[in-house]
Design a protein around this motif. Structure first.
Motif, PDB file in Angstrom:
ATOM      1  N   LEU A 248       0.827  -1.209   0.000  1.00  0.00           N
ATOM      2  CA  LEU A 248       0.000   0.000   0.000  1.00  0.00           C
ATOM      3  C   LEU A 248       0.861   1.258   0.000  1.00  0.00           C
ATOM      4  O   LEU A 248       0.534   2.247  -0.665  1.00  0.00           O
ATOM      5  CB  LEU A 248      -0.949   0.005   1.197  1.00  0.00           C
ATOM      6  N   TYR A 249       1.965   1.219   0.734  1.00  0.00           N
ATOM      7  CA  TYR A 249       2.870   2.360   0.780  1.00  0.00           C
ATOM      8  C   TYR A 249       3.450   2.642  -0.601  1.00  0.00           C
ATOM      9  O   TYR A 249       3.441   3.784  -1.080  1.00  0.00           O
ATOM     10  CB  TYR A 249       3.989   2.099   1.794  1.00  0.00           C
ATOM     11  N   VAL A 250       3.936   1.597  -1.261  1.00  0.00           N
ATOM     12  CA  VAL A 250       4.518   1.760  -2.589  1.00  0.00           C
ATOM     13  C   VAL A 250       3.471   2.281  -3.567  1.00  0.00           C
ATOM     14  O   VAL A 250       3.726   3.201  -4.351  1.00  0.00           O
ATOM     15  CB  VAL A 250       5.132   0.428  -3.088  1.00  0.00           C
ATOM     16  N   GLU A 251       2.267   1.711  -3.509  1.00  0.00           N
ATOM     17  CA  GLU A 251       1.197   2.153  -4.400  1.00  0.00           C
ATOM     18  C   GLU A 251       0.835   3.618  -4.154  1.00  0.00           C
ATOM     19  O   GLU A 251       0.686   4.401  -5.102  1.00  0.00           O
ATOM     20  CB  GLU A 251      -0.035   1.272  -4.216  1.00  0.00           C
ATOM     21  N   ALA A 252       0.685   3.994  -2.905  1.00  0.00           N
ATOM     22  CA  ALA A 252       0.316   5.373  -2.576  1.00  0.00           C
ATOM     23  C   ALA A 252       1.409   6.354  -2.977  1.00  0.00           C
ATOM     24  O   ALA A 252       1.119   7.429  -3.533  1.00  0.00           O
ATOM     25  CB  ALA A 252       0.006   5.498  -1.086  1.00  0.00           C
ATOM     26  N   MET A 253       2.662   6.000  -2.733  1.00  0.00           N
ATOM     27  CA  MET A 253       3.760   6.895  -3.090  1.00  0.00           C
ATOM     28  C   MET A 253       3.895   7.027  -4.607  1.00  0.00           C
ATOM     29  O   MET A 253       4.137   8.126  -5.117  1.00  0.00           O
ATOM     30  CB  MET A 253       5.072   6.408  -2.464  1.00  0.00           C
ATOM     31  N   ALA A 254       3.726   5.921  -5.321  1.00  0.00           N
ATOM     32  CA  ALA A 254       3.808   5.976  -6.786  1.00  0.00           C
ATOM     33  C   ALA A 254       2.668   6.818  -7.348  1.00  0.00           C
ATOM     34  O   ALA A 254       2.878   7.637  -8.265  1.00  0.00           O
ATOM     35  CB  ALA A 254       3.778   4.566  -7.359  1.00  0.00           C
ATOM     36  N   LEU A 255       1.483   6.643  -6.793  1.00  0.00           N
ATOM     37  CA  LEU A 255       0.340   7.427  -7.251  1.00  0.00           C
ATOM     38  C   LEU A 255       0.524   8.907  -6.910  1.00  0.00           C
ATOM     39  O   LEU A 255       0.197   9.785  -7.718  1.00  0.00           O
ATOM     40  CB  LEU A 255      -0.953   6.881  -6.649  1.00  0.00           C
ATOM     41  N   ALA A 256       1.075   9.188  -5.750  1.00  0.00           N
ATOM     42  CA  ALA A 256       1.332  10.580  -5.361  1.00  0.00           C
ATOM     43  C   ALA A 256       2.347  11.216  -6.313  1.00  0.00           C
ATOM     44  O   ALA A 256       2.181  12.377  -6.724  1.00  0.00           O
ATOM     45  CB  ALA A 256       1.834  10.650  -3.916  1.00  0.00           C
ATOM     46  N   GLU A 257       3.378  10.468  -6.679  1.00  0.00           N
ATOM     47  CA  GLU A 257       4.380  10.993  -7.606  1.00  0.00           C
ATOM     48  C   GLU A 257       3.785  11.210  -8.994  1.00  0.00           C
ATOM     49  O   GLU A 257       4.044  12.221  -9.650  1.00  0.00           O
ATOM     50  CB  GLU A 257       5.577  10.046  -7.682  1.00  0.00           C
ATOM     51  N   THR A 258       2.949  10.286  -9.442  1.00  0.00           N
ATOM     52  CA  THR A 258       2.288  10.429 -10.735  1.00  0.00           C
ATOM     53  C   THR A 258       1.363  11.644 -10.722  1.00  0.00           C
ATOM     54  O   THR A 258       1.341  12.435 -11.679  1.00  0.00           O
ATOM     55  CB  THR A 258       1.491   9.153 -11.074  1.00  0.00           C
TER      56      THR A 258
END
Length: 153
Positions: A18-28
């Motif tokens: 979830l952390y990786v997904e949220a951070m990737a989405l935040a960066e996108t």
């Protein structure tokens, strides 16, 4: 290490994912809303432009709530915080800002996709946060059977 008042019901792989997904989405989202999205926004009708700006803030808010929630779960798993502290209202998942579907439909496709992705992620984490309040044996037939077997032997 902090006393272990009940432990987090979430596996570290889940919170890491979830952390990786949220951070990737935040960066996108940051890349889009600060980059090409800016050009797309400028081409919109003034009223829709305001909706676009508002939606970008809502996406960011949802993602920051999710990231804060995940970091809390990681703190529990690392022994930096106990489960009772993690369940305090201030550490729970923040509410998702409402999105007007009619306004959303007027935005560029990329803005719509990012909004939907942030809504989906927030809803999944919201279900986990709510699930954490339930008795696992009441929701899992396997855990209920294991508990019965444990009491029998």
């Amino acid at each position: 290490m902090i006393d272990a008042a009940p432990e987090s019901p979430f596996h570290a792989r889940l919170t890491d994912s979830l952390y990786v997904e949220a951070m990737a989405l935040a960066e996108t989202a940051r890349g889009y809303f600060d980059g090409i999205g800016r050009n797309e926004r400028d081409a919109l009708d003034p009223v829709v432009r305001v909706a676009f700006s508002c939606e970008s803030l809502k996406v960011t808010t949802r993602l920051m709530h999710v990231i804060a929630w995940v970091l809390t779960q990681r703190a529990v798993q690392a022994g930096e915080m106990n489960w009772d502290e993690a369940r305090q209202p201030v550490r729970r998942l923040g509410a998702s800002p409402d999105t007007d579907e009619v306004q959303l439909a007027l935005l560029p496709e990329a803005a719509q996709a990012l909004t939907q992705a942030s809504l989906d992620l927030h809803r999944r984490v919201e279900r986990l946060d709510t699930l954490a309040d339930t008795d696992p044996s009441a929701t899992s037939p396997v855990l209920a059977l294991q508990a019965r077997l444990g009491r029998a032997f």
